[in-house]
Design an enzyme around this catalytic site. Structure first.
Site, PDB file in Angstrom:
ATOM      1  N   ALA A   1      52.906  18.116  30.833  1.00  0.00           N
ATOM      2  CA  ALA A   1      52.175  17.055  31.544  1.00  0.00           C
ATOM      3  C   ALA A   1      50.747  17.513  31.838  1.00  0.00           C
ATOM      4  CB  ALA A   1      52.898  16.700  32.842  1.00  0.00           C
ATOM      5  N   TYR A   2      50.635  18.741  32.320  1.00  0.00           N
ATOM      6  CA  TYR A   2      49.308  19.269  32.655  1.00  0.00           C
ATOM      7  C   TYR A   2      48.436  19.364  31.394  1.00  0.00           C
ATOM      8  CZ  TYR A   2      45.776  22.212  34.884  1.00  0.00           C
ATOM      9  OH  TYR A   2      44.593  22.710  35.372  1.00  0.00           O
ATOM     10  N   SER A   3      48.992  19.969  30.338  1.00  0.00           N
ATOM     11  CA  SER A   3      48.227  20.119  29.098  1.00  0.00           C
ATOM     12  C   SER A   3      47.826  18.760  28.526  1.00  0.00           C
ATOM     13  CB  SER A   3      49.060  20.852  28.035  1.00  0.00           C
ATOM     14  OG  SER A   3      48.991  22.233  28.202  1.00  0.00           O
TER      15      SER A   3
END
Ligand SMILES: NC(=O)c1ccc[n+]([C@@H]2O[C@H](COP(=O)([O-])OP(=O)(O)OC[C@H]3O[C@@H](n4cnc5c(N)ncnc54)[C@H](OP(=O)(O)O)[C@@H]3O)[C@@H](O)[C@H]2O)c1
Length: 267
Positions: free
Chosen positions: A151-153
């Protein structure tokens, strides 16, 4: 170059955002700080007002477009212009795709992606008037998708495409658009992260990696604004990863896959 410039930094009541505000104030800028917590905004204002009276703040969530309009209107009323927007607000998150719940993904997309889009939409025409700057804070995790950080990437990479599109569109307006890739930077002790269930939890101290100081990371942000350089990396290793991924994408992904267990087990 920053004297009297009006600079909005989203998510600036702690961490990289707060240090950026402080360092830009020392360079003569008029600052607008923000984060969701009114207490944190008040505390940061109390601290920054000891350096300058030219700082204001508004508490609210930048993933809410109505709030971003309020923020824009408040800044125009108080300072009458907007020169620079730094889209810094972001949330850390981790979790394996087989465990992560949809709501956790939604929260990360809302804050890291919409939270960069909405302030930009709200302020773009004021920044165009000043031939100002819009800076997006991505991450090394936005260069290549990391295991356990999907999700962050994904969100940190999406804002790279966003910055590329806007930069191209604003070429004739004289607006600088940039993307900054901080490496692993010293965290606040109370920094939180979203877990796979979408719950906020205290970020564990990372082992085995020496973080950069917040001041060093921010120096690169300031240099980037001064040089109007589209991409800026906080560290040599971040730049090396970018080059390696561009030149040898398959090899880079194979190295990541080979080291997946180590990366997944890292805090
Ligand atoms: N630290 C690192 O190692 C590192 C590395 C690469 C990239 N980055 C990126 O750099 C940026 C800053 O990181 P940091 O480590 O300084 O983070 P941090 O310490 O967690 O600070 C984040 C700030 O954003 C605010 N915020 C969060 N969600 C918000 C929202 N929806 N609306 C408005 N404000 C919001 C938080 O305050 P409230 O909770 O009060 O809203 C806080 O002031 C982030 O975009 C992060 O992804 C950090």
């Amino acid at each position: 170059m920053f004297t009297d410039k009006v600079i909005i930094i989203t998510g600036s009541t702690q961490g990289i955002g707060l240090v950026t505000a402080e360092m830009l104030i020392h360079r003569g800028a008029r600052l607008v700080i923000n984060s969701r917590s009114p207490e944190k905004v008040e505390k940061a204002l109390f601290y920054l007002k000891k350096i300058t009276p030219n700082v204001i703040g508004l508490a609210g969530d930048v993933s809410n477009y109505e709030f971003c309009l309020d923020l824009r209107n408040y800044v125009m009323e108080e300072f009458g212009r907007i020169d620079i927007l730094i889209n810094n607000a972001g949330v850390a998150s981790s979790g394996l795709m087989k465990e992560i719940v949809p709501n956790a993904f939604e929260k990360v997309v809302q804050i890291n992606l919409l939270g960069s889009i909405y302030p930009t939409l709200a302020c773009i025409n004021d920044i165009r008037q000043q031939k100002g700057s819009i800076l997006f804070i991505s991450s090394v995790a936005g260069i290549v998708g990391l295991p356990k950080y999907s999700a962050y990437s994904a969100t940190k990479r999406a804002i790279v495409s966003l910055a590329e599109s806007i930069r191209c569109e604003l070429t004739d307006d004289g607006v600088f658009v940039g993307i900054n890739y901080p490496g692993f930077t010293e965290n606040e002790d109370h920094k939180t992260t979203l877990n796979a269930k979408g719950e906020e939890e205290l970020l564990q101290k990372r082992t085995g990696v020496k973080p950069m100081s917040r001041e060093k990371t921010v120096e690169r942000i300031i240099q980037q604004l001064q040089r109007r350089k589209f991409r800026m990396y906080a560290s040599f290793s971040a730049q090396a990863i970018q080059w390696m991924y561009r030149l040898f994408p398959h090899l880079t992904l194979s190295i990541l896959r080979f080291n997946r267990k180590k990366i997944i087990s890292m805090q």
